[in-house]
Motif scaffolding. Structure first.
Motif, PDB file in Angstrom:
ATOM      1  N   VAL A  49       0.840  -1.200   0.000  1.00 34.32           N
ATOM      2  CA  VAL A  49       0.000   0.000   0.000  1.00 34.32           C
ATOM      3  C   VAL A  49       0.874   1.248   0.000  1.00 34.32           C
ATOM      4  O   VAL A  49       0.602   2.207  -0.720  1.00 34.32           O
ATOM      5  N   TRP A  50       1.942   1.266   0.790  1.00 38.41           N
ATOM      6  CA  TRP A  50       2.832   2.421   0.816  1.00 38.41           C
ATOM      7  C   TRP A  50       3.483   2.636  -0.553  1.00 38.41           C
ATOM      8  O   TRP A  50       3.576   3.750  -1.037  1.00 38.41           O
ATOM      9  N   GLY A  78       0.853   3.933  -2.897  1.00 45.09           N
ATOM     10  CA  GLY A  78       0.604   5.339  -2.585  1.00 45.09           C
ATOM     11  C   GLY A  78       1.697   6.246  -3.117  1.00 45.09           C
ATOM     12  O   GLY A  78       1.424   7.308  -3.679  1.00 45.09           O
ATOM     13  N   ALA A  98      -1.864   6.651   2.277  1.00 46.36           N
ATOM     14  CA  ALA A  98      -1.383   5.315   2.635  1.00 46.36           C
ATOM     15  C   ALA A  98      -0.661   5.343   3.983  1.00 46.36           C
ATOM     16  O   ALA A  98      -0.855   4.467   4.828  1.00 46.36           O
TER      17      ALA A  98
END
Length: 114
Positions: free
Chosen positions: A36-37, A40, A61
């Motif tokens: 997710v990071w 993002g 994120a």
């Protein structure tokens, strides 16, 4: 006093949105924090050159995975209990649609008639 609010998991947040809107809302992004990071960060970089608004940014994120529960009891003793997450999301979605920040069709069952 701090009232930190609700801290659902990423999947739990989508579950709450599905319940509030009555929409299917597939979880398009995998939930592991590094993925997710990275997504993002990638979307945040792309946002600088893409004319449409992308659904996630690096900041979003990071915030989604950095939230930590806190003791809300001192604030709740003064202000009363916080609204349920379902109510907060429903109110926010209705406002976003009414203010033109969200297409009414995306609000699902929360859209106002007309």
């Amino acid at each position: 006093y701090l009232m930190g609010g609700h801290c659902p998991t990423w999947s739990g947040f989508f579950d709450e949105l599905r319940t509030a809107t009555g929409r299917r809302l597939p979880l398009l992004l995998p939930s592991p924090k590094p993925v997710v990071w990275a997504t993002g960060w990638m979307f945040g970089t792309l946002q600088k050159v893409v004319p449409m608004r992308l659904p996630i940014s690096h900041e979003l994120a990071m915030n989604a995975y950095s939230m930590q529960p806190c003791d809300d009891s001192p604030a709740e003793a003064l202000a009363g209990p916080q609204p349920a997450l379902q109510q907060t999301l429903s109110d926010a979605i209705r406002w976003l649609a009414a203010a033109g920040h969200l297409k009414p069709s995306l609000a699902g069952k929360l859209r106002t008639p007309g």
